[in-house]
Design an enzyme around this catalytic site. Sequence first.
Site, short mmCIF file in Angstrom:
data_model
loop_
_atom_site.label_atom_id
_atom_site.label_comp_id
_atom_site.label_asym_id
_atom_site.label_seq_id
_atom_site.Cartn_x
_atom_site.Cartn_y
_atom_site.Cartn_z
N CYS A 99 0.85 -1.20 0.00
CA CYS A 99 0.00 0.00 0.00
C CYS A 99 0.88 1.24 0.00
CB CYS A 99 -0.88 -0.04 1.24
SG CYS A 99 -1.72 1.51 1.61
N CYS A 103 -3.88 7.52 -1.33
CA CYS A 103 -5.22 7.58 -1.93
C CYS A 103 -6.28 8.01 -0.92
CB CYS A 103 -5.62 6.22 -2.48
SG CYS A 103 -4.24 5.17 -2.89
N THR A 190 -4.14 4.72 7.86
CA THR A 190 -3.11 4.41 6.87
C THR A 190 -2.20 5.62 6.63
OG1 THR A 190 -4.53 2.80 5.81
CG2 THR A 190 -2.79 3.75 4.46
N GLU A 257 -0.21 1.44 9.56
CA GLU A 257 -1.39 2.04 10.17
C GLU A 257 -1.11 2.46 11.62
OE1 GLU A 257 -1.59 -0.32 7.88
OE2 GLU A 257 -2.91 0.71 6.47
N HIS A 292 -13.10 5.37 -2.22
CA HIS A 292 -11.98 4.53 -1.76
C HIS A 292 -12.14 3.07 -2.21
CE1 HIS A 292 -8.23 4.27 0.23
NE2 HIS A 292 -8.62 3.32 1.05
N TYR A 296 -9.70 -0.23 -5.01
CA TYR A 296 -9.17 -1.54 -4.64
C TYR A 296 -8.94 -2.49 -5.82
CZ TYR A 296 -8.55 -1.17 0.34
OH TYR A 296 -8.04 -0.85 1.57
N CYS A 299 -5.12 -0.67 -6.93
CA CYS A 299 -3.91 -0.97 -6.15
C CYS A 299 -3.75 -2.47 -5.91
CB CYS A 299 -3.92 -0.21 -4.83
SG CYS A 299 -5.13 -0.78 -3.61
N GLU A 443 -5.79 -6.54 5.45
CA GLU A 443 -5.98 -5.26 4.76
C GLU A 443 -6.96 -5.42 3.60
OE1 GLU A 443 -5.40 -3.35 2.00
OE2 GLU A 443 -5.74 -1.52 3.15
FE1 SF4 Z 1 -3.47 1.69 0.16
FE2 SF4 Z 1 -4.89 0.77 -1.89
FE3 SF4 Z 1 -6.07 2.17 0.08
FE4 SF4 Z 1 -4.41 3.35 -1.68
S1 SF4 Z 1 -6.41 2.39 -2.11
S2 SF4 Z 1 -4.46 3.67 0.50
S3 SF4 Z 1 -2.88 1.75 -2.00
S4 SF4 Z 1 -5.07 0.15 0.24
FE FE Z 2 -6.48 0.59 2.37
#
Ligand code: SF4
Ligand code: FE
Length: 486
Positions: A99, A103, A190, A257, A292, A296, A299, A443
């Site tokens: 990660c 974002c 995060t 985190e 958000h 997913y 990433c 996660e």
């Molecule tokens: Fe992390 Fe993916 Fe969330 Fe971005 S979208 S903060 S890379 S888990």
């Molecule tokens: Fe996340």
Amino acid sequence: MKTANEYIESLRSRKMEVYYMGERIEEPVDHPSFRPHINAAALTYECPPHDDESIALTTARSHLNGATINRFTHIHQSTEDLVSKVRLLRALGQHTGSCFQRCVGWDALNALYVVTYDMDAKLGTAYHGRLVDYVRYVQENDLMCTGAMTDPKGDRGLPPGKQPDADQFMHVVERSAMGITVRGAKLHQTGAVNSHEIIVMPTTELELSEADFALAFAIPADTPGLVYVFGRQTNDTRKGEGYLDQGNARFGIVGGEAMVVFEDVFVPWERVFMCGETAFAAPLVEIFASYHRQNYGGCKTGVADVLIGATALLADYQGVGRASHIRDKITEMVQLAEQLYCCSVACSVQGARTASGAYFVDPLLANVTKLNVTRNMYEIARLAQDIAGGLIGTLPSERDLYHPRVGPLMGKFFAARQGVSTEARYRVARLVENMTGGTALVEAMHGAGSPQAQKIMILRRANLPHKTRLAQRLAGLSEEINEVSR
Ligand code: SF4
Ligand code: FE
């Protein structure tokens, strides 16, 4: 725009109260437990490009002043912007295998952009102008923001206003001509320790009587009164022990985190974007969460690309790369990963312009994306472990690999096929272990909200009455079709 190095240097010498493993950490930047996450976030400043296309993904044109800005500070101006976001996240995940954290704040900026506009239009408040000023400040200084949503929640059976301890939800304790004072905590944050700014939002829908909890604001991460307690991760003591055993020493596992406690923190009015407007808490939560959850399939697909590559490499090193059952499982891993990517692209393409001018994803498809991640990433990890074999759970330490007495024995008995060193096999096995172990999978399950949160939004958006009417028509239960068929 900042370079990766400038970002890292900008984090130094801040006076923050950070704790880890029972100790106060004066300077997290060079600490081995923090540095991998900082390295991953730094790539959002300078993603090593694969090609011209990914260079184009990393920047955008600010709609506020036309300047070229880091895309992580951009307010989406089209569905193409939403798709570019997904592609950028995938490209970054391919580099970090982890990660990269930035974002969350990006999504907070966009969600607040949409909601403050609606709030002002409906209630006559003056939040949107403040938010726009803040977005400009973030863009001009290329800041990394963390988005802070998850309150501790105490007794989950009770709403914020009925908790025996009101601090279980972030709330206002004082209002003055200058600003507000807030108290509470945000969990699982995060990238919090290595962010410049914290953007706080409410965590749940609220009743009219819960006005003190309807809060959104932004403050610098080194504001007095903030206390950070950095979380543990699977195998984290390996970070202080060596290199190979970490699996992904440069970028670590997930986002680093932290629990962030707000001990009566002052927020000036110009950084307050919601204070008491309970009716807008739920829309803000939903819009932020959908933005958000869109991510997913970006990433995590990038991360899955690394894992699929590592698994194929390990199979090859072990001499079974061409076995039909291995190729079949690798194919399945690819299908599961691309399925996530399809979902993220789809919810972006089907996004729409909001009244604020910012583009918003299709929330139903965004929630489906994230719910699929809670299953597909586990299945991808299961297949990786199946192919890798038991050694990812039993390998001795890298110190043994280099030990004068047992090192040669390990070299002999953990040998790969001819032409591949034992160390190469060891490195890839450790990477697979890192990417399929505890924290990495948790996660995928709970990041961007737990599965039940997605199910609630999916059902809310599913338009079941419409589906029911479709069935009634074909079953001859509606007047309309009965007439046609007669
Ligand atoms: Fe992390 Fe993916 Fe969330 Fe971005 S979208 S903060 S890379 S888990
Ligand atoms: Fe996340």
